[in-house]
Design a protein around this motif. Sequence first.
Motif, PDB file in Angstrom:
ATOM      1  N   GLY A 225       7.919  19.857  -8.021  1.00 13.28           N
ATOM      2  CA  GLY A 225       9.020  18.770  -8.449  1.00 13.28           C
ATOM      3  C   GLY A 225       9.451  18.295  -6.961  1.00 13.28           C
ATOM      4  O   GLY A 225      10.028  17.178  -6.946  1.00 13.28           O
ATOM      5  N   VAL A 226       9.566  18.897  -5.734  1.00 11.88           N
ATOM      6  CA  VAL A 226       9.703  18.500  -4.676  1.00 11.88           C
ATOM      7  C   VAL A 226       8.620  17.367  -4.053  1.00 11.88           C
ATOM      8  O   VAL A 226       9.267  16.326  -3.497  1.00 11.88           O
ATOM      9  CB  VAL A 226       9.768  19.725  -3.555  1.00 11.88           C
ATOM     10  N   VAL A 227       7.284  17.648  -4.355  1.00 10.55           N
ATOM     11  CA  VAL A 227       6.437  16.625  -4.146  1.00 10.55           C
ATOM     12  C   VAL A 227       6.508  15.318  -4.870  1.00 10.55           C
ATOM     13  O   VAL A 227       6.536  14.258  -4.312  1.00 10.55           O
ATOM     14  CB  VAL A 227       5.191  17.312  -4.739  1.00 10.55           C
TER      15      VAL A 227
ATOM     16  N   TYR B 158      10.489   8.815  -2.973  1.00 10.34           N
ATOM     17  CA  TYR B 158      11.267   8.101  -1.703  1.00 10.34           C
ATOM     18  C   TYR B 158      10.130   7.167  -1.290  1.00 10.34           C
ATOM     19  O   TYR B 158      10.514   6.067  -0.566  1.00 10.34           O
ATOM     20  CB  TYR B 158      11.543   9.353  -0.653  1.00 10.34           C
ATOM     21  N   LEU B 159       8.799   7.746  -0.724  1.00 13.44           N
ATOM     22  CA  LEU B 159       7.948   6.754  -0.113  1.00 13.44           C
ATOM     23  C   LEU B 159       7.580   5.560  -1.064  1.00 13.44           C
ATOM     24  O   LEU B 159       7.260   4.463  -0.503  1.00 13.44           O
ATOM     25  CB  LEU B 159       6.542   7.522  -0.078  1.00 13.44           C
TER      26      LEU B 159
ATOM     27  N   LEU C 272       0.840   7.701  -5.989  1.00 13.33           N
ATOM     28  CA  LEU C 272      -0.326   8.797  -5.889  1.00 13.33           C
ATOM     29  C   LEU C 272       0.466  10.080  -5.762  1.00 13.33           C
ATOM     30  O   LEU C 272      -0.037  11.152  -6.315  1.00 13.33           O
ATOM     31  CB  LEU C 272      -1.222   8.342  -4.933  1.00 13.33           C
ATOM     32  N   ILE C 273       1.236  10.359  -4.605  1.00 13.29           N
ATOM     33  CA  ILE C 273       1.750  11.538  -4.388  1.00 13.29           C
ATOM     34  C   ILE C 273       2.690  12.217  -5.354  1.00 13.29           C
ATOM     35  O   ILE C 273       2.564  13.220  -5.769  1.00 13.29           O
ATOM     36  CB  ILE C 273       2.894  11.442  -2.987  1.00 13.29           C
TER      37      ILE C 273
ATOM     38  N   LYS D 259       0.824  -1.328   0.155  1.00 15.78           N
ATOM     39  CA  LYS D 259       0.002  -0.031  -0.071  1.00 15.78           C
ATOM     40  C   LYS D 259       0.915   1.190   0.139  1.00 15.78           C
ATOM     41  O   LYS D 259       0.470   2.322  -0.571  1.00 15.78           O
ATOM     42  CB  LYS D 259      -0.925   0.025   1.301  1.00 15.78           C
ATOM     43  N   GLN D 260       1.924   1.165   0.794  1.00 10.81           N
ATOM     44  CA  GLN D 260       2.762   2.353   0.900  1.00 10.81           C
ATOM     45  C   GLN D 260       3.496   2.763  -0.499  1.00 10.81           C
ATOM     46  O   GLN D 260       3.654   3.930  -0.825  1.00 10.81           O
ATOM     47  CB  GLN D 260       4.028   2.067   1.809  1.00 10.81           C
ATOM     48  N   GLN D 261       3.669   1.567  -1.360  1.00  6.30           N
ATOM     49  CA  GLN D 261       4.332   2.074  -2.920  1.00  6.30           C
ATOM     50  C   GLN D 261       3.212   2.608  -3.876  1.00  6.30           C
ATOM     51  O   GLN D 261       3.370   3.591  -4.372  1.00  6.30           O
ATOM     52  CB  GLN D 261       4.419   0.586  -3.571  1.00  6.30           C
TER      53      GLN D 261
END
Length: 290
Positions: free
Chosen positions: A276-278, A284-285, A127-128, A120-122
Amino acid sequence: MKNDQLKWVFLIVLSLVWGSSFILMKKALNGMSPVHVGALRILTASVFLVLIGFTSLKKIKKHQWKYVFYSALLGTFFPAFLFAYAISGIDSSIASILNSFTPFNTLIIGALVFGFAFKKQQLFGILIGLFGTIILIAKGADMNPNQNYWLALLPIISSLGYAFNVNIIKKYLQDLEPLAITTGNFVLIIIPTLLVLVLTGFFSSFEWNTTTQSSFFYIVILSLFGTSIAKVMFNKLIHMSSPVFSTSVTYLIPIIAVIWGILDGEELSIIQLLAGVVILIGVYLANKKK
């Protein structure tokens, strides 16, 4: 260097190389049509790969050739033309941003078609990343209302091809070395590429002048680094990591492409920088183990 460290090195190098590929395509289009840029890119890369990797073809088993062919069409042949056409009508940086749909498509196709599991984390991380991508696209469309955004569909279609390609390699060609896969890809599409050039009248109408000479120079650089060497590295990355991690490079590519775009006169807002930061947070997540 361990695989966990090496895969990040590959990811960063690929993001730099592929992030620079969009501006190279844009420059090549100044003197040639999109179909000729795509075809010459493939043909030049094919010559280079046959020279360095021909002996590796004997490692491809008979039953693997069909998967190498599927990989060639979906991961190389069609995207080369689709991206060239897209960049002929929209900013190169926007085209690179749209390519960020690849990890999302890889995850979904891997789960639905190839039976790969995901956490789920992937999905949350992807999605982020997509949220950041949407912000970039929306702001780009607002800043460039006169561009043909129907062509924006082409990078998204290419991202579907990339997603299938990654999953095919991971599931059916995992035991085959990256150079053999890449060389096999290009050997199989040499004839279709030559047919494209013949049918579009390239050999009968091409004129060698200062403009086309400059275009061909950019195509050669694009083919050697952005296609040949990068493809071998990417196939190696797929072997040492997961499909989702390997396609996360498409989240980093826009950052490099946007920088090149700014240097070439394309506009970038503070909102796009924040987006771009998002995207980086999403990467990373999506790849955090715990």
